[in-house]
Design an enzyme around this catalytic site. Sequence first.
Site, mmCIF file in Angstrom:
data_model
loop_
_atom_site.group_PDB
_atom_site.id
_atom_site.type_symbol
_atom_site.label_atom_id
_atom_site.label_comp_id
_atom_site.label_asym_id
_atom_site.label_seq_id
_atom_site.Cartn_x
_atom_site.Cartn_y
_atom_site.Cartn_z
ATOM 1 N N MET A 94 -27.016 -91.588 -78.197
ATOM 2 C CA MET A 94 -26.059 -92.032 -77.186
ATOM 3 C C MET A 94 -25.769 -90.894 -76.207
ATOM 4 S SD MET A 94 -23.535 -94.767 -78.939
ATOM 5 C CE MET A 94 -22.399 -93.610 -79.680
ATOM 6 N N GLY A 95 -26.550 -89.818 -76.278
ATOM 7 C CA GLY A 95 -26.399 -88.743 -75.306
ATOM 8 C C GLY A 95 -25.310 -87.742 -75.666
ATOM 9 N N LYS A 120 -26.493 -87.088 -90.703
ATOM 10 C CA LYS A 120 -25.059 -87.043 -90.350
ATOM 11 C C LYS A 120 -24.470 -88.446 -90.471
ATOM 12 C CE LYS A 120 -21.191 -86.063 -88.054
ATOM 13 N NZ LYS A 120 -21.007 -87.041 -87.035
ATOM 14 N N HIS A 139 -28.790 -83.294 -82.393
ATOM 15 C CA HIS A 139 -29.752 -84.168 -81.715
ATOM 16 C C HIS A 139 -31.065 -83.423 -81.455
ATOM 17 C CE1 HIS A 139 -25.848 -85.947 -80.024
ATOM 18 N NE2 HIS A 139 -26.402 -86.991 -80.590
ATOM 19 N N ARG A 179 -18.447 -86.432 -80.564
ATOM 20 C CA ARG A 179 -17.009 -86.731 -80.548
ATOM 21 C C ARG A 179 -16.144 -85.519 -80.870
ATOM 22 N NH1 ARG A 179 -18.822 -92.162 -82.562
ATOM 23 N NH2 ARG A 179 -18.116 -93.661 -80.998
ATOM 24 N N LEU A 204 -25.850 -84.434 -75.806
ATOM 25 C CA LEU A 204 -26.647 -83.826 -76.876
ATOM 26 C C LEU A 204 -26.115 -82.475 -77.334
ATOM 27 C CD1 LEU A 204 -30.330 -84.567 -75.746
ATOM 28 C CD2 LEU A 204 -28.712 -86.067 -76.937
ATOM 29 N N GLY A 219 -30.635 -88.782 -87.896
ATOM 30 C CA GLY A 219 -29.915 -87.718 -88.601
ATOM 31 C C GLY A 219 -29.194 -88.240 -89.834
ATOM 32 N N GLN A 234 -21.890 -101.573 -80.408
ATOM 33 C CA GLN A 234 -21.489 -100.887 -81.636
ATOM 34 C C GLN A 234 -20.069 -100.334 -81.546
ATOM 35 O OE1 GLN A 234 -24.892 -98.099 -81.157
ATOM 36 N NE2 GLN A 234 -23.528 -96.578 -82.021
ATOM 37 N N VAL A 286 -26.835 -80.870 -88.939
ATOM 38 C CA VAL A 286 -26.686 -79.553 -88.298
ATOM 39 C C VAL A 286 -25.187 -79.308 -88.103
ATOM 40 C CG1 VAL A 286 -27.192 -78.172 -86.245
ATOM 41 C CG2 VAL A 286 -28.939 -79.707 -87.184
HETATM 42 P P1 AMP Z 1 -25.561 -90.415 -81.653
HETATM 43 O O1 AMP Z 1 -25.877 -89.878 -80.302
HETATM 44 O O2 AMP Z 1 -24.249 -89.974 -82.190
HETATM 45 O O3 AMP Z 1 -25.796 -91.900 -81.760
HETATM 46 O O4 AMP Z 1 -26.637 -89.760 -82.638
HETATM 47 C C1 AMP Z 1 -28.013 -89.883 -82.396
HETATM 48 C C2 AMP Z 1 -28.764 -89.347 -83.586
HETATM 49 O O5 AMP Z 1 -28.421 -87.982 -83.803
HETATM 50 C C3 AMP Z 1 -28.437 -90.090 -84.887
HETATM 51 O O6 AMP Z 1 -29.641 -90.266 -85.626
HETATM 52 C C4 AMP Z 1 -27.496 -89.133 -85.582
HETATM 53 O O7 AMP Z 1 -27.503 -89.252 -86.981
HETATM 54 C C5 AMP Z 1 -28.076 -87.787 -85.156
HETATM 55 N N1 AMP Z 1 -27.073 -86.718 -85.296
HETATM 56 C C6 AMP Z 1 -25.820 -86.711 -84.790
HETATM 57 N N2 AMP Z 1 -25.163 -85.592 -85.175
HETATM 58 C C7 AMP Z 1 -26.031 -84.887 -85.945
HETATM 59 C C8 AMP Z 1 -25.939 -83.654 -86.657
HETATM 60 N N3 AMP Z 1 -24.830 -82.907 -86.648
HETATM 61 N N4 AMP Z 1 -27.025 -83.234 -87.346
HETATM 62 C C9 AMP Z 1 -28.148 -83.988 -87.378
HETATM 63 N N5 AMP Z 1 -28.298 -85.157 -86.729
HETATM 64 C C10 AMP Z 1 -27.249 -85.607 -86.025
#
Ligand code: AMP
Length: 283
Positions: free
Chosen positions: A30-31, A152, A37, A190, A33, A150, A63, A179
């Site tokens: 969702m950007g 996460k 990411h 967030r 980064l 991730g 979502q 990470v």
């Molecule tokens: P999001 O932009 O929050 O939808 O996350 C996109 C991708 O990044 C998803 O697969 C998340 O699980 C991964 N992600 C987000 N935060 C982390 C983190 N701290 N470590 C590893 N992967 C992450």
Amino acid sequence: MKILRDIPSLLAWRAEAEAAGRGVGFVPTMGYLHAGHLSLVEEARRRVPEGEVLLSIFVNPTQFAAGEDLEIYPRDEAGDLAKAEAAGANVAFCPLDPEIMYRPGPPVWVQVEGLEQRLCGASRPTHFRGVCTVVSKLFNLVRADVNVFGQKDYQQLAIIKRMHAELFFAGEVVGMPIVREADGLAMSSRNAYLSAEERQKALALSGFLRTVEARWAAGERRVAALLADAKTVLSVGEIDYVTLSDAETLEPWADDATVDRPSVLALAVKFAGARLIDNCVLR
Ligand code: AMP
């Protein structure tokens, strides 16, 4: 960096990659980064060294529930594209508006029953259906050899693995470790919502996970003892859940159970600024 804004250009890029026999790695986001990411982009590049690595940036409205942070979700497309390119992506899909992904007409949903109702699904009942639906659309369009997510979002990863297998989507799904910031806070877009004081209090989350890992390493397997003092330690915010579950089925362990399989300790705590999630896997 090639930037694709609509479905026809995404499909044209995919057809070209196919004709050239180039492998495809895919990282949906969702950007806004951060290094978490980027670790996914790096892994995708490692797995298709000579191929295409596609990053998608789409703040997926389905979502988010009413009253959540859809309208204020942080965005920095130019910054994201520069970071993703440096990490190894060579193409980005950034739909110009949500109507590109959701056309007029009766809604179509993809759902994974059971798995999507627990943990985060209990307080966000429509969240995972939104995630599964948009990820299905992207999987169909991109048909990647490797799709990188991730840990996460541990529950999301478990749900997507199930959906991917059961709907016979292309390629494989790979999960990458969480990470963290130097002080242990799991990186999240967030985190930008947190005040300095909340940011400090939020360290209790990763701190508690480390405590439970130490108990596990010392041989403790009783759920009550592993989770002892959870409510006290995590009351830095409003606890949404703190649950020890089977690592694969996400079936929660009873309080009086003794764990005999790999399990995941997942938690969510709400602060005024943001609802944070974190987890660790105990093997
Ligand atoms: P999001 O932009 O929050 O939808 O996350 C996109 C991708 O990044 C998803 O697969 C998340 O699980 C991964 N992600 C987000 N935060 C982390 C983190 N701290 N470590 C590893 N992967 C992450």
